[in-house]
Scaffold this motif. Sequence first.
Motif, mmCIF file in Angstrom:
data_model
loop_
_atom_site.group_PDB
_atom_site.id
_atom_site.type_symbol
_atom_site.label_atom_id
_atom_site.label_comp_id
_atom_site.label_asym_id
_atom_site.label_seq_id
_atom_site.Cartn_x
_atom_site.Cartn_y
_atom_site.Cartn_z
ATOM 1 N N ILE A 27 10.003 1.958 -11.156
ATOM 2 C CA ILE A 27 8.490 2.962 -10.623
ATOM 3 C C ILE A 27 7.383 2.226 -11.026
ATOM 4 C CG2 ILE A 27 6.813 4.928 -10.860
ATOM 5 C CD1 ILE A 27 9.845 5.824 -11.184
ATOM 6 N N ALA A 28 7.513 1.683 -12.381
ATOM 7 C CA ALA A 28 6.913 0.342 -12.192
ATOM 8 C C ALA A 28 6.336 -0.319 -11.593
ATOM 9 C CB ALA A 28 7.089 -0.137 -14.082
ATOM 10 N N ARG A 29 7.810 -1.228 -10.851
ATOM 11 C CA ARG A 29 7.197 -3.068 -10.399
ATOM 12 C C ARG A 29 6.130 -1.653 -8.277
ATOM 13 N NH1 ARG A 29 13.039 -4.798 -8.783
ATOM 14 N NH2 ARG A 29 12.613 -2.892 -6.943
ATOM 15 N N ALA A 30 6.723 -1.074 -8.730
ATOM 16 C CA ALA A 30 5.886 -0.935 -7.490
ATOM 17 C C ALA A 30 4.674 -0.004 -7.432
ATOM 18 C CB ALA A 30 6.231 0.663 -6.960
ATOM 19 N N VAL A 31 4.234 0.420 -8.673
ATOM 20 C CA VAL A 31 2.426 0.088 -9.022
ATOM 21 C C VAL A 31 1.893 -0.836 -9.648
ATOM 22 C CG1 VAL A 31 1.885 2.139 -11.687
ATOM 23 C CG2 VAL A 31 3.641 3.067 -9.942
ATOM 24 N N ALA A 32 2.737 -0.902 -10.081
ATOM 25 C CA ALA A 32 1.876 -2.796 -10.287
ATOM 26 C C ALA A 32 1.080 -2.849 -8.993
ATOM 27 C CB ALA A 32 3.275 -3.573 -10.920
ATOM 28 N N VAL A 33 1.495 -2.755 -7.955
ATOM 29 C CA VAL A 33 0.494 -3.223 -7.311
ATOM 30 C C VAL A 33 -0.502 -2.774 -6.543
ATOM 31 C CG1 VAL A 33 2.103 -5.205 -6.223
ATOM 32 C CG2 VAL A 33 1.945 -2.961 -4.789
ATOM 33 N N LYS A 34 -0.672 -1.377 -7.255
ATOM 34 C CA LYS A 34 -1.534 -0.481 -7.220
ATOM 35 C C LYS A 34 -1.845 0.093 -5.415
ATOM 36 C CE LYS A 34 -4.830 -1.613 -10.938
ATOM 37 N NZ LYS A 34 -6.092 -2.567 -11.318
ATOM 38 N N LYS A 85 0.811 -1.030 0.428
ATOM 39 C CA LYS A 85 -0.063 -0.091 0.030
ATOM 40 C C LYS A 85 0.606 1.499 0.246
ATOM 41 C CE LYS A 85 -3.907 -1.918 2.695
ATOM 42 N NZ LYS A 85 -3.917 -2.378 4.438
ATOM 43 N N ILE A 86 1.949 1.043 0.552
ATOM 44 C CA ILE A 86 2.996 2.393 1.053
ATOM 45 C C ILE A 86 4.330 1.494 0.047
ATOM 46 C CG2 ILE A 86 3.860 3.656 2.174
ATOM 47 C CD1 ILE A 86 1.676 3.727 4.370
ATOM 48 N N LEU A 99 -2.442 -11.176 -15.299
ATOM 49 C CA LEU A 99 -0.471 -10.678 -14.583
ATOM 50 C C LEU A 99 0.515 -9.764 -15.762
ATOM 51 C CD1 LEU A 99 1.383 -14.030 -13.301
ATOM 52 C CD2 LEU A 99 0.937 -11.460 -11.690
ATOM 53 N N ALA A 100 -0.237 -10.080 -17.454
ATOM 54 C CA ALA A 100 0.689 -9.391 -18.772
ATOM 55 C C ALA A 100 -0.112 -7.923 -19.137
ATOM 56 C CB ALA A 100 0.270 -10.400 -19.781
ATOM 57 N N ASP A 101 -1.506 -7.854 -18.018
ATOM 58 C CA ASP A 101 -1.992 -7.116 -18.318
ATOM 59 C C ASP A 101 -1.879 -6.051 -18.008
ATOM 60 O OD1 ASP A 101 -3.767 -7.643 -20.888
ATOM 61 O OD2 ASP A 101 -5.340 -8.086 -19.175
ATOM 62 N N ARG A 102 -1.492 -6.721 -16.573
ATOM 63 C CA ARG A 102 -1.200 -5.149 -15.177
ATOM 64 C C ARG A 102 0.469 -5.320 -14.825
ATOM 65 N NH1 ARG A 102 -4.227 -6.816 -10.098
ATOM 66 N NH2 ARG A 102 -2.534 -5.537 -8.968
ATOM 67 N N VAL A 103 1.433 -5.459 -15.605
ATOM 68 C CA VAL A 103 2.321 -5.511 -16.017
ATOM 69 C C VAL A 103 2.485 -4.197 -17.359
ATOM 70 C CG1 VAL A 103 4.908 -6.188 -17.411
ATOM 71 C CG2 VAL A 103 3.714 -7.699 -15.012
ATOM 72 N N ASP A 125 10.333 -9.903 -15.260
ATOM 73 C CA ASP A 125 9.252 -10.099 -14.021
ATOM 74 C C ASP A 125 9.622 -9.362 -12.577
ATOM 75 O OD1 ASP A 125 8.750 -13.016 -14.347
ATOM 76 O OD2 ASP A 125 11.202 -14.081 -14.809
ATOM 77 N N ASN A 126 10.342 -8.408 -12.847
ATOM 78 C CA ASN A 126 10.494 -7.459 -12.028
ATOM 79 C C ASN A 126 8.924 -6.686 -12.126
ATOM 80 O OD1 ASN A 126 13.106 -5.758 -11.097
ATOM 81 N ND2 ASN A 126 13.841 -7.209 -13.121
ATOM 82 N N VAL A 127 8.168 -6.861 -12.660
ATOM 83 C CA VAL A 127 6.954 -5.823 -12.308
ATOM 84 C C VAL A 127 6.435 -6.799 -12.233
ATOM 85 C CG1 VAL A 127 5.261 -4.416 -13.896
ATOM 86 C CG2 VAL A 127 7.284 -4.308 -14.581
ATOM 87 N N ALA A 128 6.264 -8.277 -12.215
ATOM 88 C CA ALA A 128 5.569 -8.890 -11.826
ATOM 89 C C ALA A 128 5.659 -9.618 -10.649
ATOM 90 C CB ALA A 128 5.577 -10.814 -12.982
ATOM 91 N N TYR A 129 6.868 -9.318 -9.731
ATOM 92 C CA TYR A 129 6.828 -9.838 -8.475
ATOM 93 C C TYR A 129 6.514 -9.428 -7.672
ATOM 94 C CZ TYR A 129 10.240 -10.961 -5.146
ATOM 95 O OH TYR A 129 10.544 -11.345 -3.654
ATOM 96 N N GLY A 130 5.798 -8.511 -7.228
ATOM 97 C CA GLY A 130 4.976 -7.626 -6.253
ATOM 98 C C GLY A 130 3.361 -8.964 -7.014
#
Length: 259
Positions: free
Chosen positions: A166-173, A94-95, A128-132, A111-116
Motif C-alpha cells: 500500500i505504501a508503494r502504491a501511495v508513494a506516487v500519489k 494514477k490508478i 526520495l527519502a522524504d517521500r518514502v 527500495d520497494n517504496v522508492a521503486y515507483g
Amino acid sequence: MPVLNIKKFSFTYPGVDHPSLKNINLPIKRNAITALIGPSGCGKSTLLRSMNRIHDLYPGNKYDGKIEFIDSNKNVSNILDIKKENEFIELRQKIGMIFQKPTPFPMSIFDNVAYGLKIAGIKNKTELADRVEAALKGSALWKEVHDRLDKSAMGLSGGQQQRLCIARAVAVKPEVLLFDEPTSALDPISTGAIEELIVELKKDVSIAIVTHNMQQASRISDYTAFMYLGDLIEFDKTETIFLNPKEQKTEDYITGRFG
C-alpha cells in the motif's frame, strides 16, 4: 462527480465466446470507498482489473463501452483508448492496485517504496527519502520499520508486507486505489489494521475494493455494488444495499440464501 465512470462496459477474455462482464454502468465516487460484492466468478475482480487495464499484461482481451477517468483537474479521458506503453505506466501510477496476496519486490523496504518514484523520474536522494517516509507513515508502517529500511522486505510479516505494498502504491500519489481482496490471506488483527488504513486513505484517494466478506463491506464502504454472473444487479449507498435492497437477488445474497 465520480473519479471513474464506467459506461455500457463489457469485457471478454481471449478465446471465450461470451463476455464475462455485460453492459456495466457504475460510478466510482471520489474520496469514497466502493465495495464490489457477489459470489465467486461473478466478475468482481475482472471489473476491478479493467479499471487500470491490468488485463493488458496478457493480450487478446476485448473491451466495449467506456471507462472514463476524471482527474483532479476535471479532465476526462477514456482509459480504454490507451495504447502506448508509457500511457499504461502513467495510468497505473494514477490508478494503483493492491492484490490479494502481498507482492513485495525482493529488495529492501526502502527500495520497494522508492521503486515507483524512481520510475516517475525522481532521483534526488533527499526527496526520495522524504517521500518514502511519508508513504510509510501514511500506511501505518513507519514505526515498525524505520530502523531497518535497508533490510529485505521479504522478512516482514504478511500484514506488514501488505501495508508495504500500500505504501508503494501511495508513494506516487495516485488518485484511485484498487484493492482486490487485500485481507483474504491475513489474520484478524492484520485485517483490522488494513481496514483502518483503507478508511484513513479515502481522505486522499478514491477506493474500489473487491471483497467476499460481507461484514468488511458493511464496515468500511460508503457504496456497494452487487454483481452476479457478469451483471451489475444493484448499486447504492452501502446502508441501503444491506438494509433495504431493491432487488430480490441482492437480498438473497446479503442474507446468505446463495453464494
